[in-house]
Motif scaffolding. Structure first.
Motif, PDB file in Angstrom:
ATOM      1  N   THR A 187      11.255 -48.177  -0.635  1.00 45.35           N
ATOM      2  CA  THR A 187      11.741 -49.217  -1.543  1.00 45.35           C
ATOM      3  C   THR A 187      11.309 -48.963  -2.978  1.00 45.35           C
ATOM      4  O   THR A 187      11.964 -49.380  -3.913  1.00 45.35           O
ATOM      5  CB  THR A 187      11.237 -50.598  -1.090  1.00 45.35           C
ATOM      6  OG1 THR A 187       9.802 -50.534  -0.958  1.00 45.35           O
ATOM      7  CG2 THR A 187      11.822 -50.976   0.263  1.00 45.35           C
ATOM      8  N   GLU A 188      10.185 -48.267  -3.157  1.00 39.92           N
ATOM      9  CA  GLU A 188       9.703 -47.949  -4.499  1.00 39.92           C
ATOM     10  C   GLU A 188       9.444 -46.461  -4.550  1.00 39.92           C
ATOM     11  O   GLU A 188       8.454 -45.979  -4.017  1.00 39.92           O
ATOM     12  CB  GLU A 188       8.418 -48.734  -4.799  1.00 39.92           C
ATOM     13  CG  GLU A 188       7.930 -48.591  -6.226  1.00 39.92           C
ATOM     14  CD  GLU A 188       8.913 -49.153  -7.240  1.00 39.92           C
ATOM     15  OE1 GLU A 188       9.296 -48.398  -8.145  1.00 39.92           O
ATOM     16  OE2 GLU A 188       9.294 -50.323  -7.113  1.00 39.92           O
ATOM     17  N   LEU A 189      10.349 -45.723  -5.166  1.00 37.27           N
ATOM     18  CA  LEU A 189      10.235 -44.265  -5.177  1.00 37.27           C
ATOM     19  C   LEU A 189       9.001 -43.805  -5.936  1.00 37.27           C
ATOM     20  O   LEU A 189       8.372 -42.812  -5.590  1.00 37.27           O
ATOM     21  CB  LEU A 189      11.490 -43.646  -5.800  1.00 37.27           C
ATOM     22  CG  LEU A 189      11.551 -42.120  -5.845  1.00 37.27           C
ATOM     23  CD1 LEU A 189      11.408 -41.525  -4.444  1.00 37.27           C
ATOM     24  CD2 LEU A 189      12.855 -41.654  -6.478  1.00 37.27           C
ATOM     25  N   PHE A 190       8.628 -44.541  -6.982  1.00 38.34           N
ATOM     26  CA  PHE A 190       7.465 -44.173  -7.786  1.00 38.34           C
ATOM     27  C   PHE A 190       6.344 -45.180  -7.515  1.00 38.34           C
ATOM     28  O   PHE A 190       6.342 -46.286  -8.066  1.00 38.34           O
ATOM     29  CB  PHE A 190       7.827 -44.159  -9.278  1.00 38.34           C
ATOM     30  CG  PHE A 190       8.980 -43.255  -9.595  1.00 38.34           C
ATOM     31  CD1 PHE A 190       8.854 -41.884  -9.503  1.00 38.34           C
ATOM     32  CD2 PHE A 190      10.211 -43.783  -9.957  1.00 38.34           C
ATOM     33  CE1 PHE A 190       9.915 -41.048  -9.780  1.00 38.34           C
ATOM     34  CE2 PHE A 190      11.278 -42.954 -10.241  1.00 38.34           C
ATOM     35  CZ  PHE A 190      11.129 -41.566 -10.147  1.00 38.34           C
ATOM     36  N   PRO A 191       5.398 -44.813  -6.662  1.00 41.09           N
ATOM     37  CA  PRO A 191       4.373 -45.773  -6.220  1.00 41.09           C
ATOM     38  C   PRO A 191       3.246 -45.930  -7.241  1.00 41.09           C
ATOM     39  O   PRO A 191       2.115 -45.503  -7.022  1.00 41.09           O
ATOM     40  CB  PRO A 191       3.868 -45.142  -4.924  1.00 41.09           C
ATOM     41  CG  PRO A 191       4.026 -43.669  -5.149  1.00 41.09           C
ATOM     42  CD  PRO A 191       5.255 -43.504  -5.994  1.00 41.09           C
ATOM     43  N   ARG A 192       3.550 -46.543  -8.382  1.00 43.11           N
ATOM     44  CA  ARG A 192       2.520 -46.740  -9.396  1.00 43.11           C
ATOM     45  C   ARG A 192       1.496 -47.749  -8.902  1.00 43.11           C
ATOM     46  O   ARG A 192       1.841 -48.796  -8.372  1.00 43.11           O
ATOM     47  CB  ARG A 192       3.130 -47.208 -10.711  1.00 43.11           C
ATOM     48  CG  ARG A 192       3.990 -46.156 -11.383  1.00 43.11           C
ATOM     49  CD  ARG A 192       4.349 -46.533 -12.803  1.00 43.11           C
ATOM     50  NE  ARG A 192       3.193 -46.456 -13.684  1.00 43.11           N
ATOM     51  CZ  ARG A 192       3.281 -46.568 -15.006  1.00 43.11           C
ATOM     52  NH1 ARG A 192       4.440 -46.791 -15.575  1.00 43.11           N
ATOM     53  NH2 ARG A 192       2.202 -46.479 -15.760  1.00 43.11           N
ATOM     54  N   GLU A 193       0.228 -47.410  -9.089  1.00 44.79           N
ATOM     55  CA  GLU A 193      -0.861 -48.281  -8.678  1.00 44.79           C
ATOM     56  C   GLU A 193      -1.798 -48.480  -9.859  1.00 44.79           C
ATOM     57  O   GLU A 193      -1.959 -47.587 -10.701  1.00 44.79           O
ATOM     58  CB  GLU A 193      -1.613 -47.667  -7.494  1.00 44.79           C
ATOM     59  CG  GLU A 193      -0.742 -47.459  -6.262  1.00 44.79           C
ATOM     60  CD  GLU A 193      -1.468 -46.702  -5.159  1.00 44.79           C
ATOM     61  OE1 GLU A 193      -2.711 -46.582  -5.257  1.00 44.79           O
ATOM     62  OE2 GLU A 193      -0.803 -46.226  -4.231  1.00 44.79           O
ATOM     63  N   ALA A 194      -2.394 -49.649  -9.924  1.00 41.51           N
ATOM     64  CA  ALA A 194      -3.332 -49.928 -11.007  1.00 41.51           C
ATOM     65  C   ALA A 194      -4.515 -48.962 -10.935  1.00 41.51           C
ATOM     66  O   ALA A 194      -5.068 -48.717  -9.860  1.00 41.51           O
ATOM     67  CB  ALA A 194      -3.820 -51.376 -10.908  1.00 41.51           C
ATOM     68  N   HIS A 195      -4.869 -48.379 -12.070  1.00 39.85           N
ATOM     69  CA  HIS A 195      -6.025 -47.490 -12.116  1.00 39.85           C
ATOM     70  C   HIS A 195      -6.654 -47.568 -13.505  1.00 39.85           C
ATOM     71  O   HIS A 195      -5.987 -47.835 -14.498  1.00 39.85           O
ATOM     72  CB  HIS A 195      -5.631 -46.048 -11.777  1.00 39.85           C
ATOM     73  CG  HIS A 195      -4.546 -45.479 -12.637  1.00 39.85           C
ATOM     74  ND1 HIS A 195      -3.212 -45.712 -12.409  1.00 39.85           N
ATOM     75  CD2 HIS A 195      -4.587 -44.699 -13.749  1.00 39.85           C
ATOM     76  CE1 HIS A 195      -2.475 -45.100 -13.312  1.00 39.85           C
ATOM     77  NE2 HIS A 195      -3.283 -44.474 -14.155  1.00 39.85           N
ATOM     78  N   GLU A 196      -7.931 -47.325 -13.539  1.00 45.09           N
ATOM     79  CA  GLU A 196      -8.690 -47.461 -14.789  1.00 45.09           C
ATOM     80  C   GLU A 196      -8.625 -46.161 -15.581  1.00 45.09           C
ATOM     81  O   GLU A 196      -8.844 -45.069 -15.043  1.00 45.09           O
ATOM     82  CB  GLU A 196     -10.141 -47.815 -14.470  1.00 45.09           C
ATOM     83  CG  GLU A 196     -10.969 -48.147 -15.693  1.00 45.09           C
ATOM     84  CD  GLU A 196     -12.358 -48.620 -15.327  1.00 45.09           C
ATOM     85  OE1 GLU A 196     -13.279 -48.395 -16.126  1.00 45.09           O
ATOM     86  OE2 GLU A 196     -12.513 -49.208 -14.240  1.00 45.09           O
ATOM     87  N   ILE A 197      -8.320 -46.282 -16.865  1.00 41.96           N
ATOM     88  CA  ILE A 197      -8.282 -45.120 -17.755  1.00 41.96           C
ATOM     89  C   ILE A 197      -9.533 -45.161 -18.625  1.00 41.96           C
ATOM     90  O   ILE A 197      -9.817 -46.181 -19.278  1.00 41.96           O
ATOM     91  CB  ILE A 197      -7.010 -45.130 -18.625  1.00 41.96           C
ATOM     92  CG1 ILE A 197      -5.774 -45.024 -17.720  1.00 41.96           C
ATOM     93  CG2 ILE A 197      -7.030 -43.982 -19.633  1.00 41.96           C
ATOM     94  CD1 ILE A 197      -4.465 -45.145 -18.467  1.00 41.96           C
ATOM     95  N   GLY A 198     -10.288 -44.057 -18.607  1.00 40.95           N
ATOM     96  CA  GLY A 198     -11.570 -44.026 -19.298  1.00 40.95           C
ATOM     97  C   GLY A 198     -11.513 -43.376 -20.672  1.00 40.95           C
ATOM     98  O   GLY A 198     -10.479 -43.387 -21.348  1.00 40.95           O
TER      99      GLY A 198
END
Length: 511
Positions: free
Chosen positions: A247-258
């Motif tokens: 259902t979601e081809l691009f599985p973006r997930e929340a992640h922390e950018i340092g």
């Protein structure tokens, strides 16, 4: 006259007792284009090797009927004589021979004296080029002087010269630009109108939708179904291919950018053949912990050259400054890059990513072999454990870790190259066209892996020619054009139009 030009019935092919094909049916009518769809490792290429007699009659079970008669071909020469011609994903051209010599290779026209009749061959080659909408091509020039798009069409000319009645196209657009792809799709439509049948293998389902009349889907060596294209949507084809809905081809997930972990400054690469020309012209950027930085640009923008320079593998004259954790870093070779934690998955896995005759497992451990060395000897048990863990982690489909990697599908080869770089525990991972020639299910797995890596703090630089992919997974997007940096955008509502406007040098407004 049979209704079907080709009928493959109940095809079974096994390797070492493992069935790669288990009862596959395929039917093609004259002038019909059939899209053969399935994930990497589903058996598409194996089925086409059975059809073209790379695997000769007797090596497989089932039957092939051609124009109403059973076909029992013992080699490729027999299938080509019948009119079945395959164009492989890796082009089978001899670069230093002329266009004409490539078109007639193995089928040369000779004079009464037995010498090559170049005049007749040049005339016929020129006719074929005109038929394929390339009348400007000088057929006497070496193939190497033409780009990938032209070479793909020269391969088709070679097939048509063999009087092809069925043309098998294996990922025909994987190395083509958008404009070249449009030309190729038009040529397929023309061939259909002339009664030539086609089987098209492609992971680009929009192209399948554009030219195919019928879709046959196989999964894990089994025939899942055959339906008219008009009755299917792209989402339904994907569901048939992978056995589940994505259902979601691009599985973006929340992640922390340092904080900034890596900087490349003043990257400049001179053309190998013309040192006066700069392929990359003073490009600078930074990359943060846990960030996916996408790199967009048109063909010739210098993206791959930039990646190779950072990795220490660019063969031409170049200069740059690198900093890792704020400290200057000097990289003079890929080995030094890997030791510093900078790893590259190259654009051309066949040439730069794998050793084709070496086993899958040994390819995976190649970059970190020293980790398993004790007193000059390899700890085979430790090496095998690492190999098995990577094969399981990346879901690499292989009958054995010892199987030569060239026997794997393109997608599984790509996963093995990824595994090789992950074993080096990268801090900065450069992915150059990581999903090229990879099916939708394997793409999803690669995206999921990328998300897992950035959650661990790995910084990823991803070069891709597919804008939906870049916008689907990147946190930030760099845009390059003619070797220069033309844009640096936060990927928050960023549109393809904005990226393209920057790539071609127009003033891009905020999305």
């Amino acid at each position: 006259m049979a209704d079907y030009l080709l009928e493959m019935r109940g095809i079974v092919k096994a390797f070492s007792g493992v069935k790669a094909l288990n009862g596959i049916d395929l039917r093609v009518r004259p002038g019909e284009c059939v899209g053969l769809c399935g994930e990497n490792g589903a058996g598409k290429s194996t089925l086409m090797k059975v059809l073209s007699a790379v695997y000769p009659y007797g090596d497989w079970e089932g039957s092939i009927h051609w124009d109403g008669q059973e076909l029992r071909a013992r080699g490729v020469r027999e299938t080509e004589t019948a009119g079945i011609v395959i164009i492989h994903q890796e082009l089978m051209l001899v670069p230093h021979l002329s266009v004409t010599e490539n078109v007639f290779l193995g089928n040369e026209i000779t004079t009464r004296l037995g010498t090559l009749d170049y005049a007749a061959m040049h005339r016929r080659a020129a006719e074929l080029m005109a038929e394929l909408k390339m009348p400007h091509v000088n057929v006497a020039r070496p193939v190497a002087q033409y780009g990938g798009g032209h070479q793909q069409l020269i391969e088709i000319a070679k097939a048509l010269n063999k009087r092809a009645r069925l043309l098998i196209l294996d990922e025909p657009t994987s190395s083509l630009t958008k404009a070249e792809t449009a030309i190729l799709l038009d040529i397929i439509r023309d061939l259909k109108r002339k009664g030539v049948a086609c089987v098209m293998i492609s992971h680009k389902l929009d192209e399948i939708e554009a030219v195919c009349d019928t879709i046959t889907v196989i999964r894990d060596g089994r025939h899942i179904g055959t339906r008219p294209m008009g009755e299917l949507t792209v989402d339904q084809i994907i569901t048939m291919m992978v056995g589940r809905e994505i259902t979601e081809l691009f599985p973006r997930e929340a992640h922390e950018i340092g904080e900034v972990v890596f900087e490349a400054r003043h990257v400049t690469c001179h053309d190998i053949d013309n040192p006066m020309r700069k392929r990359v012209d003073d490009v600078s950027f930074s990359l943060r912990h846990g960030e996916i930085l996408g790199v967009a640009g048109l063909v010739g923008a210098g993206r791959t050259e930039m990646a190779m320079a950072i990795f220490g593998s660019y063969p031409g004259r170049h200069g740059l400054e690198l900093r890792l954790d704020g400290q200057p870093l000097r990289v003079r070779s890929p080995q030094e890059a890997v030791e510093a934690g900078i790893c590259l998955v190259p654009e051309d896995r066949k040439r730069h990513g794998i050793v084709p005759l070496m086993g899958v497992g040994y390819n995976i451990t190649l970059s970190v072999l020293q980790h398993y060395a004790r007193l000059g000897l390899i700890d085979e048990a430790a090496e095998l454990k690492a190999i098995e863990e990577m094969i399981a982690r990346l879901h690499i489909k292989t009958a054995s870790p010892l199987l030569a990697i060239r026997g794997l599908s393109g997608g599984n080869q790509q996963k093995a190259v990824l595994a090789k770089m992950l074993l080096a525990r990268p801090r900065v991972l450069i992915l150059d066209e990581p999903t090229r020639g990879v099916d939708v299910g394997a793409k999803y797995e690669i995206y999921k892996l990328m998300m897992a890596l950035v959650k661990e703090g790995v910084a990823i630089l991803m070069i891709s020619s597919e804008l939906p992919e870049l916008l689907g997974v990147s946190d930030r997007v760099l845009v390059s054009g003619e070797g220069r940096l033309r844009g640096d955008f936060i990927n928050d509502g960023l549109s393809q139009e904005t990226v393209m406007a920057a790539a071609i040098g127009q003033i891009a407004e905020a999305a």
